[in-house]
Design an enzyme around this catalytic site. Sequence first.
Site, short mmCIF file in Angstrom:
data_model
loop_
_atom_site.label_atom_id
_atom_site.label_comp_id
_atom_site.label_asym_id
_atom_site.label_seq_id
_atom_site.Cartn_x
_atom_site.Cartn_y
_atom_site.Cartn_z
N ARG A 52 -24.74 46.81 4.83
CA ARG A 52 -23.90 47.58 3.89
C ARG A 52 -23.96 46.96 2.49
O ARG A 52 -24.01 47.67 1.49
CB ARG A 52 -22.46 47.65 4.41
N LYS A 151 -19.52 49.45 -1.80
CA LYS A 151 -18.39 48.52 -1.80
C LYS A 151 -18.54 47.68 -3.06
O LYS A 151 -19.09 46.56 -3.04
CB LYS A 151 -18.39 47.69 -0.52
N GLU A 184 -8.64 58.08 3.02
CA GLU A 184 -8.47 56.75 3.61
C GLU A 184 -7.30 56.07 2.92
O GLU A 184 -6.57 56.70 2.15
CB GLU A 184 -9.75 55.92 3.49
N1 PMP Z 1 -11.68 51.41 3.05
C1 PMP Z 1 -11.68 50.61 1.99
C2 PMP Z 1 -11.43 51.20 0.66
C3 PMP Z 1 -11.90 49.22 2.13
O1 PMP Z 1 -11.89 48.42 1.07
C4 PMP Z 1 -12.11 48.70 3.43
C5 PMP Z 1 -12.40 47.23 3.61
N2 PMP Z 1 -11.27 46.44 3.38
C6 PMP Z 1 -12.09 49.58 4.52
C7 PMP Z 1 -11.89 50.93 4.29
C8 PMP Z 1 -12.32 49.09 5.92
O2 PMP Z 1 -13.66 48.68 6.06
P1 PMP Z 1 -14.08 47.51 7.05
O3 PMP Z 1 -13.66 47.94 8.41
O4 PMP Z 1 -15.55 47.40 6.90
O5 PMP Z 1 -13.36 46.30 6.59
#
Ligand code: PMP
Length: 292
Positions: A52, A151, A184
Amino acid sequence: MSLQIYIDGQFFNKEDAKISVFDHTLLYGDGVFEGIRVYDGCIFRLGQHLRRLYASARYIMLDVPLSIDELTAATAETVRRNAIRDGYIRLVVTRGAGTLGLAPWLCPRPSIIIIADSIKLYPQEDYDHGLKLVTVPTMRNRNESLNARVKSCNYLNNILAKIEAHNAGCKEALMLDHNGYVVECTGDNIFVIKDGRIRTPPVYLGALQGITRDCVIEIARDKGIPLTEEPFTRFDVFDADEVFLTGTAAEVIPVVEVDKRPIGDGKPGKITHELIAAFRQRTSQDGYQVYR
Ligand code: PMP
């Protein structure tokens, strides 16, 4: 001993770990990062996190100065040097130092920073009793502006939403897109359950493709619980039997109230509990072993 921070191939004491004030990650949020967990000496899904990271870097045309194998080794070494068995890794690739203008092509050398530290978790009571969410006015970035699958180190969209949630006395914010679809939270993906069926918003609506989200999708498939990625609105959240969030720090955490509406009977649900247990089991199986 002071925390040992990796910067571009060298380790520094925490107090001496510094980068240029001309780095465009500081000046413009121009960089990418990952947050990764270490469970019992294993880096959880390191390969997926690194893929990622490289995909995010590719999108913003940032060349990660190490190969994926080299970065794997550097990450493992940072965990070892700090003798972390259970903790959190922050991996950052900065655009590097440049001029005061925007131009990234004037930043000749990206930097890699790796921090391995302990982690501050949600308190146990939030897992026992569930979180309360509030829908915030700040909408999730449109993919056409900044694709949420990147990200990036520019988290202002999420930070504004986090402030709004905090002002409303909630720890997490429910973020919508410009059409009113649920996307989200500020640092977590969201799932709703109704009549035994799980739904989560598709990433094309502007959600990060969470590693924990992917893991929960796999768990649901393995358990034979129906799960779909499809758009839904706040109506479906209020109408759900159960709601939960997923994220590297939060793992799987129940939600019991959204915008003052209790979810289901207002207590963490049965399927959520099952998924929490199944996820915790995977954390000890699904990692890169640091101490061989
Ligand atoms: N959405 C956002 C905006 C995030 O920053 C994150 C990570 N903290 C997630 C979802 C969850 O992703 P992950 O399971 O890869 O931590």
